[in-house]
Write a protein that holds these residues in place. Structure first.
Motif: not given
Ligand code: TRP
Length: 455
Positions: A420-441
């Motif tokens: 909920x915004x407590x950790x500075x993982x913003x970039x990680x979240x974006x990269x992993x989300x990109x992988x999940x949305x396009x690359x992995x499948x």
């Protein structure tokens, strides 16, 4: 059905270290000590290793993060979790149901390999397998797996043992065991590596493990590597979702996942370095298949003082590692029987054990009574392994990735990964989300279609 049952009281993991230890306990198991070396050996060594590493990073890791995030958000078993998180009347819960099937198939052959490990503890104590003569170690292994009674009884002993631990409950049973013994396994593997590196043909073994020969990489080898990546990280069928449901809200999911992946990789590499120099020195075949570890390890121990004692310790620790993994696999059907079908936890556990004793016996008898019983040209042991690792886990991975990427969405995912915004993982979240949305499948789908020769 289901909604009110989701609210059954759930006991979570008690501490941050406990979470790490239990998740690691699920990931590290016979996948590292048994499957990884024998598949690497059978598929040509370093080239396979490289594909496996890529698959772990591009596919296994993102799916693991996705599963844990979904599980923690929903705080429920995989079936109920998908129901709760998806729009009405979209059948995403089927991922959870397929996961339950995968759990039974994996457990059926996994419990038999654990049975071999248990039997090897006894054999190690009696001293009958400690030899560098490959005929001796091969004969010992074959005698075990071709004896129907021994295979069955050991498997059922394993199931009873695991069932007993599960009845003690999540925190006590799983945390206590894994926390204490993992470091010891690590130390013993390290010792084995040092011994192995002093063997005559150590260089040959290392070259096999680290000098890629890409001519051996076919589509089905790539699929096997992807399947192994899923298998080793325990992802694609709801185990990590279930563990995620026990995660605390302040746990850093991506950091925990990264650590688990790193440690899991280390254990596999140590197992590889311990085994391949010995394979070449003592004249074993790298492609020996599921027997590889069981015939090679005794030869390494035969080279050191107190080898017998240390070998007993090794198989005990392998049994512990395998137990942590099996517990996590069984947790999926047990929790589903409990939360969805309203069985008490003890009853759900018993039902799972009984079903497994039945289904698993087809794998236990694969090298004896049912030797000639084949479907699609495979024994039950090989078939269950193939269907789970090469079809169900990758397919589960595709759908989990699609679910997060296209249904759950970036906002929910980012909130989960950053607490909920407590950790500075913003970039990680974006990269992993990109992988999940396009690359992995896309990647996994192509690998599956090619690997299964459907395309
Ligand atoms: N990862 C474990 C191992 O390497 C096996 C395992 C546990 C597993 N839970 C799983 C494999 C869930 C696939 C899915 O031994």
């Amino acid at each position: 059905m289901g909604q009110h049952k989701n609210k059954l009281k759930r006991i979570g993991f008690s501490s941050s270290f406990g979470i790490l230890a239990a998740t690691l306990g699920s990931a590290v198991g016979l996948g590292n000590i048994w499957k990884f070396p024998y598949l690497t050996g059978a598929n040509g060594g370093a080239g396979f290793l490289l594909v496996y590493l890529l698959a772990t990073l591009l596919v296994g890791l993102p799916v693991m993060i996705a599963e844990i995030a979904l599980g923690r958000q929903a705080k429920a078993n995989p079936i109920s979790a998908f129901e709760a998180l998806s729009p009405k009347r979209q059948p995403w819960w089927l991922i959870g149901a397929a996961g339950m099937l995968a759990a039974f198939l994996i457990l059926s052959f996994y419990s038999e390999v654990v049975a071999w490990v248990f039997a090897y503890v006894v054999k190690a104590i009696s001293g009958s397998i400690l030899s560098s003569d490959r005929h001796v170690t091969e004969a010992a292994f074959n005698a075990l797996i071709s004896d129907p009674l021994q295979s069955l009884l050991w498997q059922w002993a394993v199931l009873l043992f695991i069932g007993g631990i599960l009845l003690l409950g999540v925190t006590k049973g799983i945390e206590a065991l894994t926390k204490k013994l993992m470091p010891l396994l690590f130390a013993l593997l390290l010792l084995l590596c040092m011994v192995s590196l002093t063997l005559d043909k150590a260089a040959e073994g290392l070259a096999f493990l680290f000098n890629p020969d890409f001519s051996k990489i076919t589509a089905s080898v790539v699929l096997t590597a992807v399947g192994l990546a899923f298998f080793k990280l325990s992802v694609g069928m709801g185990t990590m979702m279930t563990y995620g449901s026990y995660f605390r809200d302040d746990q850093d999911i991506s950091l925990t996942t990264l650590r688990v992946m790193g440690a899991d990789l280390c254990v596999s590499m140590l197992a590889g370095i311990a085994i391949f120099p010995a394979v070449f020195t003592f004249g074993f075949a790298p492609g020996a298949g599921p027997a590889l570890v069981f015939i090679t390890i005794p030869a390494v121990f035969s080279q050191i003082p107190m080898g017998q004692l240390l070998m007993v310790l090794f198989f005990v620790l392998a049994a512990v590692a395998a137990t942590g993994a099996m517990l996590s696999l069984m947790e999926v059907p047990v929790v589903i029987f409990h939360e969805r079908f309203g069985l008490s936890r003890p009853r759900a556990t018993l039902l799972t054990i009984v079903l497994l004793a039945g289904l698993g016996s087809s794998c236990a008898l694969t090298n004896s009574t049912l030797e000639d019983f084949k479907l699609f040209g495979m024994t039950m042991f090989d078939l269950f392994d193939f269907v789970s690792s090469n079809i169900l886990l990758p397919a589960g991975g595709i759908f989990i990735a699609l679910f997060v990427g296209w249904v759950w969405g970036i906002d929910n995912f980012r909130k989960a990964v950053t607490n909920q915004g407590m950790l500075a993982n913003e970039t990680t979240a974006r990269i992993v989300f990109f992988l999940l949305r396009y690359v992995t499948p896309v990647l996994v789908l192509v690998v599956m279609l090619k690997g299964l020769k459907l395309f």
